[in-house]
Every structure is written in structure tokens, then in C-alpha cells.
Design a protein around this motif. Structure first.
Motif, short mmCIF file in Angstrom:
data_model
loop_
_atom_site.label_atom_id
_atom_site.label_comp_id
_atom_site.label_asym_id
_atom_site.label_seq_id
_atom_site.Cartn_x
_atom_site.Cartn_y
_atom_site.Cartn_z
N ARG A 277 0.83 -1.21 0.00
CA ARG A 277 0.00 0.00 0.00
C ARG A 277 0.87 1.26 0.00
N ALA A 278 1.96 1.21 0.75
CA ALA A 278 2.82 2.39 0.87
C ALA A 278 3.47 2.78 -0.46
N VAL A 279 3.82 1.81 -1.30
CA VAL A 279 4.54 2.12 -2.54
C VAL A 279 3.59 2.31 -3.72
N ARG A 280 2.31 2.03 -3.53
CA ARG A 280 1.35 2.10 -4.63
C ARG A 280 1.30 3.49 -5.25
N ASN A 281 1.67 3.59 -6.52
CA ASN A 281 1.60 4.84 -7.30
C ASN A 281 2.36 5.99 -6.66
N LYS A 282 3.40 5.69 -5.90
CA LYS A 282 4.24 6.73 -5.31
C LYS A 282 5.55 6.80 -6.10
#
Length: 473
Positions: free
Chosen positions: A369-374
Motif C-alpha cells: 500500500r505504501a509504494v502504490r503509485n508513489k
């Protein structure tokens, strides 16, 4: 009837836990939009940010002057509140600068408008004007007229002879190639504008485009009955043309401007990760309503304000936790991928979500979740955080000496090595996929010929025959 009790263990997720997880996976833009929508139902919430972010238009002195009766209406129906504020502010002309998806969209002239400007000074009959306007509006984003001319003639009630004349008017406009009905016509229009259209060149454009796409220059030379070097020279001219002349005006396919969520900076001879604070809004509680919650004697107003103030505090806590988790994950990636930040993509190591999760003692889904689309920005460029997670590619165990660990190579490293080999190859005799696999094996990267072909296609690199430069023969 005998009664008995049983004990069961069940995992229940609270609404707040679900909301916290959703906020973690939101991009900065999604988070800001979510807060804007929430603020429509929560008058005590103030969204503040850096100089790049204006105070949300739904807040300010106007709200502070609202009466207690307005708050009681909000308490009666949050949905009514949402509708009220949407209606009140939907006509605002000044867009929020934080919304780069709209703020960064080009404000330039459209293709049809640009073409029409070139025609306004030319006198046309009203019927011809209407037809020309229809034709310009019918052009697709590449500048092609896809609708059959006969069909347009029927709609406009124009004879075909006149339609051909009007189409010639459109095709004479800038940029060269607009108004074409197919690729061959588009390229011919550009060649004619250059005053460079010998018979052999016209033949290649009309009869050999499929061969040209496959780089089959010998076949083109044979078909056109010209020497190989001449065919190669003419094909280079065709390749210099623009197959999408109208694309420069298209705004539909322009990529969104990427704002990095994390910045990697050089610090004390090493690297340090930090959040891009300009992206993240700060939530505050409106002082007027904070004071009103303390002084009002009406219980329903006090209850309403207390609920809304707690909502702001909870959201603030979720955002803080989100940013802390994102920074921890980015810092762990930075620690694991030191070689990448020093040497570039070819030094990217294999890394899995579970590796970061284990290192930070959190669940793998939290990392996902933390790396999603970041995105992360460093001296190498801007990369999605997911880029740093790559499956392992191991050389054959036969290459490892006894007692020595096998060398793990990431997919990105293998692709970078493949791209470099192709870049350095002799263009008069390009390497086949099998030869490329053998060259990679010499560098300690054991992948099959089929995998080489797969990576090459992913990199949009043609096969050996498509890479051969016949002008060097």
C-alpha cells in the motif's frame, strides 16, 4: 434441551482501521481530493499547505460568520451540507494550484482551432464554410480524416468534386500532413511540401511501408528496382517524416506531470530520504468552531462539533502515520539499493516486498500500500517506488565456486545489460537473440534466448533484421 457455550476467535476490522489503510495507499492527489470531499461535510476542518497550496475555497472568514442555525442544518444532514457547498463553489474561476492534473494541463490552441485560424481570411460560401468546419472537427488527434469523404459529402449535401477541392484546401494547411486519410497519403503530403518526391520515393511510401516497418531494405530495393544504398537513403527520408502531424496539438495523451513523493538527497557522503512536503496538506481545526464548541450551551451543536473535531484529529493521525510509513519504506529501499543510487539502473539488486516488510517488522500488504503509485526522485531521475522491487535472475549454479554464493541479478539489471550490448553491436551485422543470450552469460547473467526476446520487446527494440543499417553495407 442442553445449553452450551463455545469460544470463537474472529478478526474484526474497525471502520477506522480500514480508513487508515485506504489513506496509506492514496497518492498525494487522491489524498487531497479525499480531504476536499471530507471538508464539504466538516465545517471545522481547515486544509493548509505550503506556498504552493492555497487555503481551500470552502473555508475562511465567510464560514466563521455562519450562525449556529447553519451548524444545526449540517447536523441534520451531512449530505445536504455536501450539496450546499458544491453548489456554492462550483462556479469559482480560480482552480486550486495543488491539483496539477488540471492546473498543468496545456492551455494551448486545439488542432481544429489552429487550422480554422488559417482559413478565416479566405472567403468561402456559407455552405463551404460549414463543410470545412465539419471536416476540421472530424480530424482525429493525429490529424487524420477517418470518416469517408463520400459520407461527409452526403451529410453536407455537396458533390464529390467539390469535396475533393475542399479536402485539398485542408491538406494545404499547417502542419503538413493534416487531413490525410491514411498513412501513405500523410507522408506523401509532407514530401510534396518539401518539393522532394521522386518516383522511387513515392513508390516506397505507397507500396513498401510494411516492408519498411520490418526494415527489409533489400526487399524494398528489389521491388523498387534500385541499388541497396539508394533504397536505404530513401527509406531514411521516409523515416524522417511525421506520421502523426496533429499529435502536437493533442492534450488527451499528454502524461500527467509527476510530482515525486520522496526525495533522495546527498548528505554527509551518503544518501538520505525525505518526504516532498510541498505535496502534503496540513489539517487544522477552525478556531471559531473550536471556541464555539467550548462556549455553546446547545447540546446538539456541542455534540456535532465534538464529532467533527474528533474526525479531524483522527484524519490528522492517519496522515501522520501514512507519511511515517512511506518514509520508513523509502529509507529501507535506499539502504537496500545503495548501488543503484551510486551507479544507476544497471546496479539494481533483486528486492521483494517481503524483504522490506521483514526489515521494518510490518506486514507485506502495508509495504504494498505504501509504494502504490508513489514516486521517488534522485540523481538518476524519477522512478515509481515499485521499480525498486525486482524478481531475481540467478546464473547457473555451475558458475558458482564451491562455498561461494550465487550472484543474484535483477530483471532491470539484465535489461540494462541487454540494452548496452545492443547499443555497442555492429549495426552492419546485429546480434541475434541467441548471440545476445551468450554474451549476457559471459557477463554472469544466465537467461534463455526466449527471455532475451521478451526483454527486447519490452524495451521496444526490434530483432536483428530490424536493427541492421544497410547504409553501412
Amino acid at each position: 434441551m442442553e445449553l452450551s457455550t463455545t469460544q470463537q476467535q474472529r478478526q474484526m476490522l474497525s471502520q477506522q482501521t480500514i480508513q487508515s489503510a485506504n489513506i496509506l495507499q492514496m497518492t498525494a492527489q487522491e489524498l487531497y481530493t479525499y480531504l476536499q470531499e471530507t471538508s464539504l461535510e466538516n465545517p471545522v476542518m481547515e486544509i493548509r499547505g505550503s506556498s504552493a497550496l492555497k487555503e481551500h475555497p470552502a473555508f475562511g472568514s465567510g464560514l466563521r460568520r455562519r450562525s449556529v442555525e447553519k451548524i444545526e442544518q449540517l447536523n441534520a444532514s451531512d449530505e445536504s451540507n455536501r450539496y450546499f457547498y458544491e453548489q456554492e463553489h462550483q462556479e469559482r474561476e480560480n482552480r486550486d494550484p495543488f491539483d496539477w492534473q488540471t492546473a498543468k494541463k496545456p492551455q494551448g490552441i486545439s488542432l481544429s482551432a489552429s487550422l480554422w485560424e488559417q482559413l478565416v481570411s479566405i472567403p468561402f460560401r456559407p455552405k463551404d464554410q460549414t463543410t470545412l468546419r465539419y471536416m476540421l472537427d472530424s480530424l482525429d488527434s493525429w490529424g487524420y480524416l477517418r470518416e469517408p469523404l463520400e459520407q461527409i459529402a452526403e451529410k453536407m449535401e455537396q458533390p464529390m468534386e467539390r469535396m475533393e477541392q475542399l479536402l485539398s484546401v485542408v491538406q494545404a494547411l499547417e502542419p503538413a500532413g493534416v487531413g490525410a486519410r491514411n498513412l501513405s497519403e500523410c507522408l506523401l503530403l509532407q514530401l510534396q511540401r518539401r518539393m522532394e518526391c521522386p518516383k522511387q520515393l513515392r513508390f516506397i511510401v505507397t507500396d513498401c511501408l510494411e516492408l519498411l516497418a520490418k526494415n527489409q531494405i533489400p526487399a524494398i530495393a528489389k521491388k523498387a528496382q534500385i541499388p541497396l544504398k539508394e533504397a536505404s537513403r530513401l527509406c531514411q527520408i521516409v523515416r524522417s517524416l511525421n506520421p502523426k502531424p496533429g499529435a502536437v496539438f493533442s492534450t488527451e495523451d499528454i502524461s500527467r506531470y509527476i510530482q515525486p513523493d520522496v526525495l533522495v538527497i546527498s548528505k554527509d557522503g551518503g544518501w538520505s530520504a525525505q518526504l516532498n512536503d510541498t505535496l502534503y496538506p496540513k489539517l487544522e481545526i477552525d478556531q471559531y468552531y473550536r471556541q464555539l464548541a467550548k462556549t455553546t450551551e446547545e447540546e446538539d451543536v456541542k455534540s456535532y462539533l465534538k464529532e467533527k473535531i474528533e474526525q479531524v484529529r483522527w484524519l490528522r493521525s492517519c496522515i501522520l502515520q501514512r507519511n511515517e510509513t512511506l518514509l520508513k519504506v523509502a529509507s529501507s529501499i535506499l539502504e537496500q539499493q545503495q548501488d543503484f543510487f551510486r551507479s544507476g539502473p544497471s546496479a539494481l539488486k533483486p528486492l521483494k516486498l517481503s524483504d522490506i516488510a521483514k526489515c521494518l517488522d510490518i506486514h507485506e500488504s502495508t509495504v504494498s500500500r505504501a509504494v502504490r503509485n508513489k514516486y521517488l526522485q534522485c540523481s538518476q531521475g524519477i522512478f515509481p517506488l515499485s521499480y525498486f522491487f525486482s524478481a531475481k535472475r540467478l546464473p547457473s549454479s555451475k558458475t558458482a565456486a564451491p562455498g561461494q554464493e550465487e550472484t543474484a541479478v535483477s530483471t532491470a539489471t539484465a535489461k540494462a545489460a541487454l540494452k548496452q550490448l545492443i547499443h555497442l553491436e555492429d549495426k552492419r551485422d546485429p546480434l541475434s537473440d541467441r548471440a545476445l543470450a551468450e554474451k549476457l552469460a559471459e557477463e554472469g547473467i544466465q537467461i534463455s534466448r526466449r527471455t532475451v526476446a521478451k526483454y527486447r520487446e519490452n524495451l521496444n527494440i526490434p530483432d536483428a533484421s530490424g536493427r541492421k543499417d544497410y547504409s553501412l553495407s
